[in-house]
Design an enzyme around this catalytic site. Sequence first.
Site, short mmCIF file in Angstrom:
data_model
loop_
_atom_site.label_atom_id
_atom_site.label_comp_id
_atom_site.label_asym_id
_atom_site.label_seq_id
_atom_site.Cartn_x
_atom_site.Cartn_y
_atom_site.Cartn_z
N ASP A 44 0.67 -1.29 0.07
CA ASP A 44 0.01 0.06 0.10
C ASP A 44 0.69 1.09 0.06
O ASP A 44 1.90 1.33 0.61
CB ASP A 44 -0.93 0.02 1.11
CG ASP A 44 -1.93 -0.89 1.37
OD1 ASP A 44 -1.95 -2.00 0.28
OD2 ASP A 44 -2.59 -1.22 2.21
N ASP A 45 0.28 2.35 -0.43
CA ASP A 45 0.79 3.71 -0.24
C ASP A 45 1.62 4.36 -1.26
O ASP A 45 2.07 5.45 -1.50
CB ASP A 45 1.27 3.98 1.29
CG ASP A 45 0.39 3.76 2.38
OD1 ASP A 45 -0.79 3.49 2.08
OD2 ASP A 45 0.75 3.87 3.55
N HIS A 95 -5.97 2.77 -4.02
CA HIS A 95 -5.76 3.07 -2.68
C HIS A 95 -6.32 4.58 -2.38
O HIS A 95 -5.60 5.37 -1.79
CB HIS A 95 -4.52 2.74 -2.08
CG HIS A 95 -4.22 2.50 -0.86
ND1 HIS A 95 -5.11 1.96 -0.04
CD2 HIS A 95 -3.36 3.13 0.19
CE1 HIS A 95 -4.57 1.78 1.24
NE2 HIS A 95 -3.62 2.72 1.37
N HIS A 99 -4.32 9.89 -0.05
CA HIS A 99 -4.18 8.99 1.04
C HIS A 99 -4.97 9.64 2.06
O HIS A 99 -4.26 10.03 3.04
CB HIS A 99 -2.89 8.37 1.47
CG HIS A 99 -2.71 7.36 2.49
ND1 HIS A 99 -2.87 7.25 3.87
CD2 HIS A 99 -2.39 5.80 2.09
CE1 HIS A 99 -2.91 6.23 4.32
NE2 HIS A 99 -2.59 5.17 3.47
N HIS A 188 4.17 -1.75 3.17
CA HIS A 188 4.15 -0.54 2.73
C HIS A 188 5.32 -0.05 2.23
O HIS A 188 6.34 -0.16 2.94
CB HIS A 188 3.77 0.55 3.86
CG HIS A 188 2.44 0.18 4.63
ND1 HIS A 188 2.24 -0.84 5.37
CD2 HIS A 188 0.96 0.66 4.38
CE1 HIS A 188 0.91 -1.02 5.77
NE2 HIS A 188 0.28 -0.04 5.15
#
Length: 240
Positions: A44-45, A95, A99, A188
């Site tokens: 993620d991210d 995602h 964020h 991440h």
Amino acid sequence: MLWIVLFAGVMILYGIVPTVLIRKTNFRIYRKGTQPGMIALTFDDGPDPYYTPRLLDLLKKHQVKATFFVVGKKAKQYPYIVKRMHDEGHEIGMHNYRHISNWFIFPPFLEKGLQKSADIIEQIVGTRPMYYRPPWGHFNLFTPFLQKKYSTVMWTDILGDWNAKIGTMELFNRLKNSLKDGAVIVLHDSGKTFGADELAPEQMLSALELLLKEEEAKNMRWVTITDLLNEQTNKQISSI
């Protein structure tokens, strides 16, 4: 004082209650495979211009395929990294465009952001993303409608790798303990999000490299979310 109470009440009804209910009932959520020996490694991210290329080098070295849930704005900033992900056989999901927790996004902005993210990814790699993971796993009253458009992917193991205080060896041990049939593991590849330590991906890379050298990890099949879903579907069809 009254506005604080009203804000808290709206937040509970709009964000917290839907999150608890959706996650507790697994409503339109995919979080685990069923096939022995298969694991989906997800990130993620990102993409991050420093850490993600190094991560891709590591995955290539160990012939591991993964699924990346990218932030739309970052994908727009670093299209060459997203293209490399795709070209090397990894899968790309979304995602949010930025964020931000879905607890703080109103429905029109959430839908517009996902649409924008999907358009960006499609322009880069030529295919439209099918999978979505909300930041922090937060839902709101509107996300069940979006879940009709995208398959929502959660996890079996989220290891806290955004916290640099954990240390490489503790993260390595957590990774080893997460090696279960059908696991969906979250890591991440960027530390530039709210609540994360900027240098945390450094220890993630070190811990992951230690893991992928382990015999147990070498004996697992590291697959994309689509592969994990397809195996599960094929098993269900063959049992009919």
